[in-house]
Design an enzyme around this catalytic site. Structure first.
Site, PDB file in Angstrom:
ATOM      1  N   ASN A 102     -18.390  10.150   1.872  1.00 47.81           N
ATOM      2  CA  ASN A 102     -19.297  10.180   0.719  1.00 47.81           C
ATOM      3  C   ASN A 102     -20.375   9.113   0.859  1.00 47.81           C
ATOM      4  O   ASN A 102     -21.481   9.268   0.371  1.00 47.81           O
ATOM      5  CB  ASN A 102     -18.532   9.868  -0.581  1.00 47.81           C
ATOM      6  CG  ASN A 102     -17.612  10.990  -0.973  1.00 47.81           C
ATOM      7  OD1 ASN A 102     -18.019  12.151  -0.978  1.00 47.81           O
ATOM      8  ND2 ASN A 102     -16.359  10.662  -1.291  1.00 47.81           N
ATOM      9  N   GLY A 141     -25.979  11.930 -10.206  1.00 45.17           N
ATOM     10  CA  GLY A 141     -25.281  10.696 -10.579  1.00 45.17           C
ATOM     11  C   GLY A 141     -25.798   9.437  -9.903  1.00 45.17           C
ATOM     12  O   GLY A 141     -25.402   8.334 -10.269  1.00 45.17           O
ATOM     13  N   ARG A 190     -28.953  13.329  -5.128  1.00 48.71           N
ATOM     14  CA  ARG A 190     -27.528  13.571  -5.396  1.00 48.71           C
ATOM     15  C   ARG A 190     -27.262  13.265  -6.869  1.00 48.71           C
ATOM     16  O   ARG A 190     -27.679  12.213  -7.359  1.00 48.71           O
ATOM     17  CB  ARG A 190     -26.702  12.654  -4.486  1.00 48.71           C
ATOM     18  CG  ARG A 190     -25.212  12.803  -4.625  1.00 48.71           C
ATOM     19  CD  ARG A 190     -24.466  12.008  -3.570  1.00 48.71           C
ATOM     20  NE  ARG A 190     -24.538  10.566  -3.776  1.00 48.71           N
ATOM     21  CZ  ARG A 190     -23.903   9.656  -3.026  1.00 48.71           C
ATOM     22  NH1 ARG A 190     -23.179  10.054  -1.989  1.00 48.71           N
ATOM     23  NH2 ARG A 190     -24.012   8.378  -3.285  1.00 48.71           N
ATOM     24  N   PHE A 204      -6.521  -3.879  -5.246  1.00 51.33           N
ATOM     25  CA  PHE A 204      -7.459  -2.890  -4.695  1.00 51.33           C
ATOM     26  C   PHE A 204      -6.930  -1.466  -4.827  1.00 51.33           C
ATOM     27  O   PHE A 204      -7.704  -0.521  -4.690  1.00 51.33           O
ATOM     28  CB  PHE A 204      -7.669  -3.127  -3.191  1.00 51.33           C
ATOM     29  CG  PHE A 204      -8.355  -4.413  -2.848  1.00 51.33           C
ATOM     30  CD1 PHE A 204      -9.691  -4.598  -3.162  1.00 51.33           C
ATOM     31  CD2 PHE A 204      -7.678  -5.425  -2.199  1.00 51.33           C
ATOM     32  CE1 PHE A 204     -10.332  -5.785  -2.843  1.00 51.33           C
ATOM     33  CE2 PHE A 204      -8.315  -6.606  -1.869  1.00 51.33           C
ATOM     34  CZ  PHE A 204      -9.642  -6.792  -2.195  1.00 51.33           C
ATOM     35  N   LYS A 233     -13.257   1.312 -13.877  1.00 52.15           N
ATOM     36  CA  LYS A 233     -13.657  -0.067 -13.532  1.00 52.15           C
ATOM     37  C   LYS A 233     -13.918  -0.861 -14.824  1.00 52.15           C
ATOM     38  O   LYS A 233     -13.493  -2.008 -14.957  1.00 52.15           O
ATOM     39  CB  LYS A 233     -14.896  -0.071 -12.634  1.00 52.15           C
ATOM     40  CG  LYS A 233     -14.657   0.476 -11.240  1.00 52.15           C
ATOM     41  CD  LYS A 233     -13.676  -0.382 -10.444  1.00 52.15           C
ATOM     42  CE  LYS A 233     -13.390   0.146  -9.066  1.00 52.15           C
ATOM     43  NZ  LYS A 233     -12.220  -0.453  -8.426  1.00 52.15           N
ATOM     44  N   SER A 281     -16.977  -3.247  -9.773  1.00 53.81           N
ATOM     45  CA  SER A 281     -18.075  -2.608  -9.039  1.00 53.81           C
ATOM     46  C   SER A 281     -19.376  -2.730  -9.803  1.00 53.81           C
ATOM     47  O   SER A 281     -19.393  -2.785 -11.044  1.00 53.81           O
ATOM     48  CB  SER A 281     -17.715  -1.135  -8.866  1.00 53.81           C
ATOM     49  OG  SER A 281     -18.831  -0.377  -8.495  1.00 53.81           O
ATOM     50  N   ALA A 282     -20.470  -2.695  -9.058  1.00 51.62           N
ATOM     51  CA  ALA A 282     -21.797  -2.652  -9.672  1.00 51.62           C
ATOM     52  C   ALA A 282     -21.983  -1.383 -10.502  1.00 51.62           C
ATOM     53  O   ALA A 282     -22.931  -1.300 -11.288  1.00 51.62           O
ATOM     54  CB  ALA A 282     -22.859  -2.693  -8.582  1.00 51.62           C
ATOM     55  N   THR A 283     -21.093  -0.441 -10.323  1.00 51.24           N
ATOM     56  CA  THR A 283     -21.177   0.794 -11.109  1.00 51.24           C
ATOM     57  C   THR A 283     -21.135   0.494 -12.618  1.00 51.24           C
ATOM     58  O   THR A 283     -21.655   1.273 -13.415  1.00 51.24           O
ATOM     59  CB  THR A 283     -20.047   1.768 -10.693  1.00 51.24           C
ATOM     60  OG1 THR A 283     -20.342   3.061 -11.181  1.00 51.24           O
ATOM     61  CG2 THR A 283     -18.688   1.342 -11.179  1.00 51.24           C
ATOM     62  N   TYR A 321     -14.330   7.518 -12.579  1.00 53.48           N
ATOM     63  CA  TYR A 321     -14.108   6.392 -11.662  1.00 53.48           C
ATOM     64  C   TYR A 321     -14.776   5.129 -12.223  1.00 53.48           C
ATOM     65  O   TYR A 321     -14.150   4.071 -12.337  1.00 53.48           O
ATOM     66  CB  TYR A 321     -14.685   6.723 -10.272  1.00 53.48           C
ATOM     67  CG  TYR A 321     -14.904   5.503  -9.415  1.00 53.48           C
ATOM     68  CD1 TYR A 321     -13.855   4.915  -8.732  1.00 53.48           C
ATOM     69  CD2 TYR A 321     -16.175   4.917  -9.309  1.00 53.48           C
ATOM     70  CE1 TYR A 321     -14.053   3.773  -7.967  1.00 53.48           C
ATOM     71  CE2 TYR A 321     -16.387   3.784  -8.545  1.00 53.48           C
ATOM     72  CZ  TYR A 321     -15.324   3.219  -7.880  1.00 53.48           C
ATOM     73  OH  TYR A 321     -15.529   2.085  -7.137  1.00 53.48           O
ATOM     74  N   ASP A 333       4.114   2.312  -4.411  1.00 52.62           N
ATOM     75  CA  ASP A 333       3.086   2.827  -5.306  1.00 52.62           C
ATOM     76  C   ASP A 333       3.028   1.909  -6.531  1.00 52.62           C
ATOM     77  O   ASP A 333       4.059   1.704  -7.195  1.00 52.62           O
ATOM     78  CB  ASP A 333       3.477   4.256  -5.712  1.00 52.62           C
ATOM     79  CG  ASP A 333       2.387   4.946  -6.504  1.00 52.62           C
ATOM     80  OD1 ASP A 333       1.510   4.249  -7.060  1.00 52.62           O
ATOM     81  OD2 ASP A 333       2.424   6.188  -6.558  1.00 52.62           O
ATOM     82  N   ASP A 389       0.869  -1.184   0.000  1.00 52.66           N
ATOM     83  CA  ASP A 389       0.000   0.000   0.000  1.00 52.66           C
ATOM     84  C   ASP A 389       0.898   1.225   0.000  1.00 52.66           C
ATOM     85  O   ASP A 389       1.979   1.190   0.602  1.00 52.66           O
ATOM     86  CB  ASP A 389      -0.886  -0.019   1.266  1.00 52.66           C
ATOM     87  CG  ASP A 389      -2.174   0.765   1.099  1.00 52.66           C
ATOM     88  OD1 ASP A 389      -2.073   1.979   0.828  1.00 52.66           O
ATOM     89  OD2 ASP A 389      -3.253   0.181   1.220  1.00 52.66           O
TER      90      ASP A 389
HETATM   91  N1  UFG Z   1     -26.863   8.495   0.561  1.00 54.63           N
HETATM   92  C1  UFG Z   1     -27.580   9.408   1.300  1.00 54.63           C
HETATM   93  N2  UFG Z   1     -26.886  10.247   2.126  1.00 54.63           N
HETATM   94  C2  UFG Z   1     -25.541  10.221   2.241  1.00 54.63           C
HETATM   95  C3  UFG Z   1     -24.798   9.277   1.479  1.00 54.63           C
HETATM   96  C4  UFG Z   1     -25.501   8.430   0.637  1.00 54.63           C
HETATM   97  O1  UFG Z   1     -28.815   9.478   1.230  1.00 54.63           O
HETATM   98  O2  UFG Z   1     -24.977  11.022   2.991  1.00 54.63           O
HETATM   99  C5  UFG Z   1     -27.608   7.566  -0.303  1.00 54.63           C
HETATM  100  C6  UFG Z   1     -27.228   7.696  -1.766  1.00 54.63           C
HETATM  101  O3  UFG Z   1     -27.994   8.703  -2.360  1.00 54.63           O
HETATM  102  C7  UFG Z   1     -27.531   6.292  -2.282  1.00 54.63           C
HETATM  103  C8  UFG Z   1     -27.246   5.389  -1.088  1.00 54.63           C
HETATM  104  O4  UFG Z   1     -27.260   6.239   0.054  1.00 54.63           O
HETATM  105  O5  UFG Z   1     -28.872   6.203  -2.597  1.00 54.63           O
HETATM  106  C9  UFG Z   1     -25.921   4.693  -1.162  1.00 54.63           C
HETATM  107  O6  UFG Z   1     -24.910   5.667  -1.374  1.00 54.63           O
HETATM  108  P1  UFG Z   1     -23.357   5.349  -1.214  1.00 54.63           P
HETATM  109  O7  UFG Z   1     -22.605   6.607  -1.527  1.00 54.63           O
HETATM  110  O8  UFG Z   1     -23.096   4.697   0.097  1.00 54.63           O
HETATM  111  O9  UFG Z   1     -23.128   4.251  -2.306  1.00 54.63           O
HETATM  112  P2  UFG Z   1     -23.369   4.340  -3.882  1.00 54.63           P
HETATM  113  O10 UFG Z   1     -24.407   3.320  -4.189  1.00 54.63           O
HETATM  114  O11 UFG Z   1     -23.572   5.699  -4.395  1.00 54.63           O
HETATM  115  O12 UFG Z   1     -21.910   4.001  -4.329  1.00 54.63           O
HETATM  116  C10 UFG Z   1     -21.462   2.739  -4.479  1.00 54.63           C
HETATM  117  C11 UFG Z   1     -19.945   2.651  -4.273  1.00 54.63           C
HETATM  118  C12 UFG Z   1     -19.223   3.386  -5.358  1.00 54.63           C
HETATM  119  C13 UFG Z   1     -19.752   2.990  -6.718  1.00 54.63           C
HETATM  120  C14 UFG Z   1     -21.228   3.252  -6.746  1.00 54.63           C
HETATM  121  C15 UFG Z   1     -21.889   2.985  -8.041  1.00 54.63           C
HETATM  122  O13 UFG Z   1     -19.586   3.198  -3.011  1.00 54.63           O
HETATM  123  O14 UFG Z   1     -17.854   3.061  -5.265  1.00 54.63           O
HETATM  124  O15 UFG Z   1     -21.830   2.423  -5.762  1.00 54.63           O
HETATM  125  O16 UFG Z   1     -22.179   1.651  -8.191  1.00 54.63           O
HETATM  126  F1  UFG Z   1     -19.190   3.680  -7.693  1.00 54.63           F
END
Ligand code: UFG
Length: 340
Positions: free
Chosen positions: A198, A297, A295, A82, A154, A125-127, A150, A60, A33
């Site tokens: 996030n 995206g 939010r 990872f 993937k 990722s499911a993304t 991002y 790195d 790491d």
């Molecule tokens: N959410 C909130 N409030 C917050 C944070 C998140 O309501 O403060 C909601 C989001 O809108 C979403 C859900 O919680 O509906 C999950 O959000 P996360 O950010 O925890 O996860 P995501 O599904 O957005 O993201 C995940 C992975 C990313 C990946 C993404 C897309 O963390 O790495 O899925 O598949 F890119």
């Protein structure tokens, strides 16, 4: 013969849990790491859980000579990659930073694997499914155009791996994670986001701990039963065990083709509101939250059909959302409130 697995990004959230599960399954693990997005808390936790210190290399993966040296110093049977940047919003603002880091590091891993013959597991990722037309998604569901650099990295890294398996006869697996949450049952390792989280669960636990004033639930006007988004939240220990199964399948010669892809999820959709309510109930806490605008995206709903992983990897998610949220809170209390 004990097999050696290299875990790049092994001091991070997923990498540290995978290091524990691999070690406990009898693999020798080398952790590497560059600590660009974490401190040594999780590595120390790994050592405490295992009662030994897996070799740790601060390096790195964008440095090709450092990667070559690592593969010269250790006989690596498999590498799990990872090491990558993972903030979706930051990737939109700084695409070159993401493309340079996430693609170059994986190219260096692939080059080392080509020369050594190591099997490669890529953390996808499911993304890659974007906003799916049909749910749940299977591995055959279409990959839709990525909505962030991002997400694009993937997809591109999956393609790098597929093409290298086909051209060089490498063994490769991509695991598509849904939403990994929780912490190790020991509360010695867990998620440690830098700055404002996030993701939903660290935001919830930090709000409960008093580090954040209030959780915003992004959108309650989605076309879902309670108006909030649906996701497939997968326990981090369950997710880590899937890696052990996938590594074993590659190293034991059980693959059906050189490159395989598996969804790693529970198959169970849970709304944001359901998750918040479950957290409150299992931990006996009232959470300060409000509804806020959607939010940018975010997809409305995505959850896995995990039957391919269930069948071929012999893996299944077993932990309930409640158990996972209790573990997440135990970890947050230890880290933020110093409660043992
Ligand atoms: N959410 C909130 N409030 C917050 C944070 C998140 O309501 O403060 C909601 C989001 O809108 C979403 C859900 O919680 O509906 C999950 O959000 P996360 O950010 O925890 O996860 P995501 O599904 O957005 O993201 C995940 C992975 C990313 C990946 C993404 C897309 O963390 O790495 O899925 O598949 F890119």
């Amino acid at each position: 013969m004990i097999k050696t697995v290299l875990v790049s990004g092994g001091a991070g959230f997923i990498g540290s849990h995978v290091t524990v599960e691999l070690s406990q399954a009898g693999y020798e693990v080398v952790v590497a790491d560059n600590m660009s997005n974490c401190d040594d808390t999780n590595y120390k936790g790994v050592c405490a859980i295992l009662g030994k210190e897996p070799p740790f290399i601060n390096m790195d993966f964008c440095d090709s000579s450092a990667v070559a040296k690592l593969f010269a110093d250790y006989k690596i049977d498999a590498v799990i990659h990872f090491a990558a940047f993972k903030a979706v919003g930051e990737s939109v603002a700084e695409p070159l930073k993401y493309y340079r880091n996430n693609l170059l590091s994986f190219l260096n891993v692939l080059e080392a694997a080509r020369q050594s013959g190591a099997a490669v597991l890529f953390s996808s990722s499911a993304t890659v499914y974007g906003e799916p037309e049909e749910l749940p998604v299977t591995e055959a569901s279409p990959r839709l155009p990525a909505t962030s650099p991002y997400g694009n990295t993937k997809q591109i890294c999956e393609d790098f791996l597929r093409d290298c398996c086909s051209a060089y006869g490498l063994r490769g697996t991509a695991l598509r994670y849904f939403n990994p949450i929780g912490a190790h049952p020991s509360a010695l390792i867990g998620e440690l986001p830098r700055g404002v989280p996030n993701n939903l669960v660290p935001y919830i636990t930090q709000t409960a701990a008093g580090k954040r004033e209030r959780l915003s639930i992004f959108g309650n006007d989605y076309p879902t039963p309670d108006g909030t988004c649906l996701r497939d939240y997968i326990d981090i220990t369950d997710l880590a065990k899937a890696h052990v199964c996938a590594v074993r399948r590659m190293l034991d010669g059980k693959m059906e083709s050189g490159y395989e892809v598996f969804n790693i999820g529970t198959g169970r959709p849970v709304s944001v509101l359901e998750l918040v309510n479950a957290f409150e109930k299992v931990n006996g806490i009232r959470l300060n939250y409000c509804f806020a605008p959607r939010r940018a995206g975010d997809v409305t709903a995505v959850w896995a059909d995990p039957s391919l992983a269930n069948e071929k990897l012999g893996w299944k998610a077993v932990r309930s959302v409640e158990e996972t949220l209790a573990a997440a809170w135990a970890w947050e209390k230890r880290i933020s409130l110093h409660e043992e």
